[in-house]
Write a protein that holds these residues in place. Sequence first.
Motif, PDB file in Angstrom:
ATOM      1  N   GLU A  27     -10.980  -9.716  10.006  1.00 22.98           N
ATOM      2  CA  GLU A  27     -10.620 -11.046   9.508  1.00 22.98           C
ATOM      3  C   GLU A  27     -10.919 -11.162   8.012  1.00 22.98           C
ATOM      4  O   GLU A  27     -10.129 -11.712   7.256  1.00 22.98           O
ATOM      5  N   LYS A  28     -12.051 -10.619   7.586  1.00 20.31           N
ATOM      6  CA  LYS A  28     -12.403 -10.656   6.163  1.00 20.31           C
ATOM      7  C   LYS A  28     -11.398  -9.837   5.353  1.00 20.31           C
ATOM      8  O   LYS A  28     -10.946 -10.274   4.291  1.00 20.31           O
ATOM      9  N   SER A  31      -8.180 -11.784   5.199  1.00 19.85           N
ATOM     10  CA  SER A  31      -8.353 -12.915   4.295  1.00 19.85           C
ATOM     11  C   SER A  31      -8.323 -12.466   2.833  1.00 19.85           C
ATOM     12  O   SER A  31      -7.679 -13.094   1.985  1.00 19.85           O
ATOM     13  N   GLU A  34      -4.719 -11.560   1.928  1.00 21.28           N
ATOM     14  CA  GLU A  34      -3.908 -12.771   1.725  1.00 21.28           C
ATOM     15  C   GLU A  34      -4.247 -13.442   0.400  1.00 21.28           C
ATOM     16  O   GLU A  34      -3.357 -13.914  -0.307  1.00 21.28           O
ATOM     17  N   ARG A  35      -5.532 -13.486   0.049  1.00 21.02           N
ATOM     18  CA  ARG A  35      -5.951 -14.090  -1.215  1.00 21.02           C
ATOM     19  C   ARG A  35      -5.351 -13.310  -2.396  1.00 21.02           C
ATOM     20  O   ARG A  35      -4.836 -13.891  -3.343  1.00 21.02           O
TER      21      ARG A  35
END
Length: 111
Positions: A27-28, A31, A34-35
């Motif tokens: 998930e990190k 994330s 995506e960032r």
Amino acid sequence: RAEDLVSRVRGRFLAAKASLERAAKEEKMRSDRERAERAQLEVLEDAHTSLQRLADQGTADLDLAQQELDEAHLAVLRAEVESGKRGRSCTKCGNAVVPEMGELDAEGGQV
């Protein structure tokens, strides 16, 4: 038997803990990816906006240059007509009549 039960529960707990840690790590990473993609998209959108502004300014500059060129051609044409080197004036409307172009209106366009 109790030791086997404790061992199985402990094994399931450790497996579940490892699974949660993997999911949190994934998930990190997702994330972060995506960032980074959002930041890259923002940079590309800013570049697009800047290029669009430059293109619009270039188009406006070309339009102005064409208008100035048309005005210069008209001034030369009027000077040639007035000096008698070229054409004559229409006796009805006063517009210039150029042999190669026919009658011209006040802006130098064909009538």
